[in-house]
Design a protein around this motif. Structure first.
Motif, PDB file in Angstrom:
ATOM      1  N   CYS A  41       0.856  -1.182   0.000  1.00 42.49           N
ATOM      2  CA  CYS A  41       0.000   0.000   0.000  1.00 42.49           C
ATOM      3  C   CYS A  41       0.899   1.240   0.000  1.00 42.49           C
ATOM      4  O   CYS A  41       1.993   1.214   0.572  1.00 42.49           O
ATOM      5  N   SER A  43       0.507   3.647   1.771  1.00 35.60           N
ATOM      6  CA  SER A  43       0.676   3.981   3.193  1.00 35.60           C
ATOM      7  C   SER A  43       1.943   3.348   3.762  1.00 35.60           C
ATOM      8  O   SER A  43       2.584   3.928   4.644  1.00 35.60           O
ATOM      9  N   HIS A  66      -0.159  -4.313   5.481  1.00 35.85           N
ATOM     10  CA  HIS A  66      -1.464  -4.551   6.104  1.00 35.85           C
ATOM     11  C   HIS A  66      -2.494  -5.044   5.087  1.00 35.85           C
ATOM     12  O   HIS A  66      -3.674  -4.737   5.202  1.00 35.85           O
ATOM     13  N   CYS A  92      -5.777  -3.642   8.243  1.00 36.69           N
ATOM     14  CA  CYS A  92      -5.012  -2.577   8.922  1.00 36.69           C
ATOM     15  C   CYS A  92      -5.127  -2.601  10.431  1.00 36.69           C
ATOM     16  O   CYS A  92      -4.411  -1.889  11.113  1.00 36.69           O
ATOM     17  N   CYS A 161      -6.896  -3.648   2.327  1.00 30.58           N
ATOM     18  CA  CYS A 161      -6.813  -2.202   2.577  1.00 30.58           C
ATOM     19  C   CYS A 161      -7.389  -1.437   1.390  1.00 30.58           C
ATOM     20  O   CYS A 161      -8.380  -0.727   1.524  1.00 30.58           O
ATOM     21  N   ARG A 341      -1.375  -2.889  -8.328  1.00 31.70           N
ATOM     22  CA  ARG A 341      -0.910  -3.109  -6.953  1.00 31.70           C
ATOM     23  C   ARG A 341       0.196  -4.147  -6.981  1.00 31.70           C
ATOM     24  O   ARG A 341       0.065  -5.171  -7.655  1.00 31.70           O
TER      25      ARG A 341
HETATM   26 ZN   LIG Z   1      -3.183   0.618   3.143  1.00 30.45          ZN
END
Ligand SMILES: [Zn+2]
Ligand SMILES: NC(=O)c1ccc[n+]([C@@H]2O[C@H](COP(=O)([O-])OP(=O)(O)OC[C@H]3O[C@@H](n4cnc5c(N)ncnc54)[C@H](OP(=O)(O)O)[C@@H]3O)[C@@H](O)[C@H]2O)c1
Ligand SMILES: [Zn+2]
Length: 352
Positions: A41, A43, A66, A92, A161, A341
């Motif tokens: 991700c 993040s 996550h 997450c 996520c 992804r």
């Molecule tokens: Zn994420």
């Protein structure tokens, strides 16, 4: 306690590297999962590089990840929903108090006593929690999701996520047939948003920066594609959207999108850029429009999302990589050079 293999960052500027970390032995409510795939991700990148220093500073070493799917290997004596050999998934969150009004409503993401999967105080071992760039993880059964058997595992990992973060606000803001819905930024989150909005029956418009993603956007379920840097193309959609999901990871002009909402329309931001955005209040006031945010989703809704994906044959479009390519993947993610992804094949960690 036992040692697990993992990839960790030692500082905001160092690459991720192979290491071992301590995991707890499953307590009576815990499920131990051998991780098959973990999505990357944006993040993870923000956190590893300490870009959210003002909100949640990074504690090093940091093991991100996550978007976790794998096989259950051990369960505690009180675990009822999983047994060894089952598929299991973790997103997450790994803990919450279970008693507050948010938890009672199945909205654990708002619990004040919750815990994130990584970079969060670990009440069991001290230090911080370690995420899914690892060969195994031990998680309270309440935070383990069931993975429908018809979903490809590499493509299912990002649902934990990117999937729930886009599904949840669409459900909250009533995305259905007949609604005009925009998705800004065709990345990991954005491409899931397109799939969900399409599956929910909306008329979907994708806003993207490079012209090269147009064909993909249409294939993923968009009805129209707008190159957001083209002011003429943007103007054609003024005042017409019921809902816009903004999944951009960097600084950008949010006002350009607020103007595209109809009266009472909503734009929800799920992207988490490092710096604050400037919002023109007049464009909100004049159309009684609203601008809001949304974090992931609760556990019941995450399961609902996975079951929705099962029924609609939805997974993430992934590029599977070995863990040894993770640093290269981060550089490519920054250039939006992934469709759409990265999913890490955790078997690659065995050779470390
Ligand atoms: Zn994420
Ligand atoms: N709210 C939550 O709970 C939650 C959950 C997960 C992630 N996030 C956040 O959501 C954001 C997106 O995550 P992701 O994993 O989907 O990232 P990603 O795969 O890197 O996608 C981000 C997309 O944003 C667009 N973009 C990037 N830089 C831009 C710029 N300078 N100007 C305009 N557009 C730009 C690109 O789309 P185009 O190439 O199509 O323009 C890119 O594909 C991150 O900030 C992440 O931390 C939030
Ligand atoms: Zn709670």
């Amino acid at each position: 306690m036992y040692n697990a293999k993992a990839y960790a960052a030692g500082s905001a500027t160092s690459p991720l590297a192979s290491t071992t970390i301590a995991r707890r032995d499953p307590t009576e409510h815990d499920v131990q999962i051998e991780i098959s795939f973990c999505g990357i991700c944006h993040s993870d990148l923000h956190q590893v590089r300490n870009e959210w220093n003002n909100v949640m500073p990074t504690v090093y070493p940091c093991v991100p990840g996550h978007e976790i799917v794998g096989r259950v290997t051990r369960v505690g004596s009180a675990v009822t929903r999983f047994k060894p050999g089952d598929l299991g998934a973790v997103g997450c969150m790994v803990d919450s108090d279970g008693t507050c009004p948010e938890c009672q409503a199945g909205l654990e993401q708002f619990c004040r006593n919750g815990a994130f999967t990584y970079n969060f105080p670990d009440k069991h071992l001290g230090g911080v929690t370690y995420g899914g760039y690892s060969d195994s993880v031990v998680v309270d059964e309440r935070f383990v999701l069931r993975v429908p058997s018809n979903l490809d595992l590499a493509g299912a990992a990002p649902l934990l996520c990117a999937g729930i973060t886009t599904y949840s606000p669409m459900r909250h803001w009533g995305v259905t047939k007949g609604k005009k819905v925009g998705v800004v930024g065709l990345g990991g989150l954005g491409h899931m948003g397109v799939k969900f909005a399409h599956a929910l029956g909306a008329h979907v418009v994708v806003f993207t920066t490079p012209p090269g993603k147009k064909e993909d956007a249409l294939r993923l379920g968009a009805d129209e594609v707008v190159i957001s840097r083209n002011a003429d193309e943007m103007r054609k959609h003024a005042g017409s959207f019921d809902f816009i999901l903004d999944a951009v990871s960097a600084d950008h002009d949010i006002n350009a999108y607020i103007q595209l909402l109809r009266r009472d329309g909503n734009i929800t931001i799920v992207g988490a850029p490092e710096k604050p955005l400037a919002v023109s209040v007049f464009s909100l006031i004049m159309g009684r429009r609203s601008f809001s945010g949304s974090p992931i989703g609760g556990i019941p809704e995450t399961q609902e999302m996975l079951d929705f994906c099962s029924a609609h044959n939805i997974i993430s479009d992934v590029e599977v990589i070995p863990i040894q390519k993770v640093n290269e993947a981060y550089e490519r993610l920054l250039k939006s050079d992934v469709k759409y992804r990265f999913s890490i094949d955790m078997a690659s960690l065995k050779s470390e």
